[in-house]
Scaffold this active site. Structure first.
Site, PDB file in Angstrom:
ATOM      1  N   ASN A  43      70.851 -25.256 -14.951  1.00 51.10           N
ATOM      2  CA  ASN A  43      69.938 -24.128 -15.180  1.00 51.10           C
ATOM      3  C   ASN A  43      70.213 -23.426 -16.510  1.00 51.10           C
ATOM      4  OD1 ASN A  43      72.318 -22.760 -14.725  1.00 51.10           O
ATOM      5  ND2 ASN A  43      71.600 -21.594 -12.963  1.00 51.10           N
ATOM      6  N   HIS A 100      73.195 -22.249 -17.524  1.00 50.42           N
ATOM      7  CA  HIS A 100      74.263 -21.240 -17.550  1.00 50.42           C
ATOM      8  C   HIS A 100      75.473 -21.736 -18.337  1.00 50.42           C
ATOM      9  CE1 HIS A 100      76.188 -22.560 -13.404  1.00 50.42           C
ATOM     10  NE2 HIS A 100      76.781 -23.181 -14.395  1.00 50.42           N
ATOM     11  N   GLU A 121      74.443 -16.619 -15.593  1.00 54.72           N
ATOM     12  CA  GLU A 121      73.263 -17.268 -15.035  1.00 54.72           C
ATOM     13  C   GLU A 121      72.013 -16.864 -15.825  1.00 54.72           C
ATOM     14  OE1 GLU A 121      73.816 -19.515 -13.016  1.00 54.72           O
ATOM     15  OE2 GLU A 121      75.003 -18.965 -11.270  1.00 54.72           O
TER      16      GLU A 121
HETATM   17  C1  F6R Z   1      83.027 -23.453 -14.781  1.00 54.24           C
HETATM   18  C2  F6R Z   1      81.883 -23.058 -15.584  1.00 54.24           C
HETATM   19  C3  F6R Z   1      80.522 -23.576 -15.292  1.00 54.24           C
HETATM   20  C4  F6R Z   1      80.441 -25.095 -15.418  1.00 54.24           C
HETATM   21  C5  F6R Z   1      79.021 -25.610 -15.183  1.00 54.24           C
HETATM   22  C6  F6R Z   1      78.958 -27.118 -15.189  1.00 54.24           C
HETATM   23  O1  F6R Z   1      84.215 -22.829 -15.253  1.00 54.24           O
HETATM   24  O2  F6R Z   1      82.060 -22.278 -16.465  1.00 54.24           O
HETATM   25  O3  F6R Z   1      79.610 -22.988 -16.175  1.00 54.24           O
HETATM   26  O4  F6R Z   1      80.875 -25.471 -16.704  1.00 54.24           O
HETATM   27  O5  F6R Z   1      78.554 -25.139 -13.958  1.00 54.24           O
HETATM   28  O6  F6R Z   1      79.635 -27.618 -14.094  1.00 54.24           O
HETATM   29  P1  F6R Z   1      79.900 -29.167 -13.928  1.00 54.24           P
HETATM   30  O7  F6R Z   1      80.834 -29.561 -15.035  1.00 54.24           O
HETATM   31  O8  F6R Z   1      80.570 -29.315 -12.590  1.00 54.24           O
HETATM   32  O9  F6R Z   1      78.577 -29.850 -14.037  1.00 54.24           O
END
Ligand code: F6R
Length: 250
Positions: A136, A138, A143
């Site tokens: 999304n 973030h 978010e």
């Molecule tokens: C976690 C964080 C999140 C993740 C994101 C991607 O510390 O900051 O923003 O980087 O949600 O997550 P994955 O790597 O599991 O796809």
């Protein structure tokens, strides 16, 4: 912004590890910002290998993690503190006194967030912040709709993020609703950013981040404004980019 497109996840992780290791060798007391999630696991594995086989020395490195769930203690297997110790810190020679991870059980969250910002400043700022990206858009737990100037604070998790997290908890009531997260402004203050993305499900997010208009509805797009931002992704994550050659400056 430098976009580097690697063939696959392993090559992406190796390239990222090279960049982190170079910094540690040049500046042994550097300040690194870490993220959790599935994306940086390959990078952490490679850093562990470099520590064990090449003597990469983390003893003077200071670390700051991006985020942590509120109400989840550090010893909980789904906490980000647990994740970092299991997947990186316990395998390298980092000094626990130099490790900083937001405390999900802080009594006074606002006060804690101010303290966290202060610690980053006191350490001289973050030299290199590693980032993943949500489908999304973030970054950390900023978010869609997050203020682009925000600092470390408590955030309500997006419905999509909560749904994504459901698989990690035994029942839906356990899924955290809030997190402490560095703000977009905090992240942008880092001297350099290294955003990693792999897989087809990140292709739209990478396209928006590199080519889209800057908008709080897609917090990762602010990375376009950073003076030293690197995006390393695999071919699948880069598949929606309209200019697609590896190592291009946008
Ligand atoms: C976690 C964080 C999140 C993740 C994101 C991607 O510390 O900051 O923003 O980087 O949600 O997550 P994955 O790597 O599991 O796809």
């Amino acid at each position: 912004m430098l976009v580097v497109i690697k063939k696959n996840y392993d090559e992406m992780s190796e390239e990222a590890a090279k960049m982190v290791a170079d910094l540690i060798r040049r500046k042994p007391n550097c300040v690194l910002g870490f993220s959790t999630g599935s994306t940086p696991l390959g990078l952490y594995k490679e850093l562990i290998r470099m520590h064990k086989e090449e003597g990469l020395d983390f003893s003077k490195v200071t670390t700051f993690n991006l985020d942590e769930y509120v109400g989840v203690p550090p010893e909980h297997p789904q906490s980000y503190a647990y994740f970092m110790w299991e997947n990186l810190f316990k395998h390298i020679n980092v000094d626990p006194r130099y490790v900083h991870i937001p405390h999900g059980m802080a009594q006074d969250i606002e006060e804690f967030c101010e303290w966290y910002e202060e610690r980053i400043k006191h350490a001289g700022g973050i030299d290199l912040q590693i980032l993943g990206i949500g489908a999304n858009g973030h970054i950390a737990f900023n978010e869609p709709g997050s203020s682009l100037g925000s600092r470390t604070r408590i955030k309500t998790l997006d419905e999509l993020t909560k749904r994504d997290n459901l698989r990690f908890f035994t029942n839906p009531e356990e899924v955290p609703k809030y997190a402490i997260t560095m703000g977009v402004g905090t992240i942008m203050d880092s001297k350099a950013l290294l955003l990693l993305a792999n897989g087809k499900n990140k292709a739209d997010a990478i396209k928006a981040t590199v080519e889209g208009p800057i908008t709080a509805l897609y917090p990762a797009t602010i990375v376009q404004m950073h003076r030293k931002a690197f995006i390393i992704c695999d071919e699948e994550a880069a598949s929606e980019l309209s200019r697609k050659y590896s190592g291009y400056l946008s």
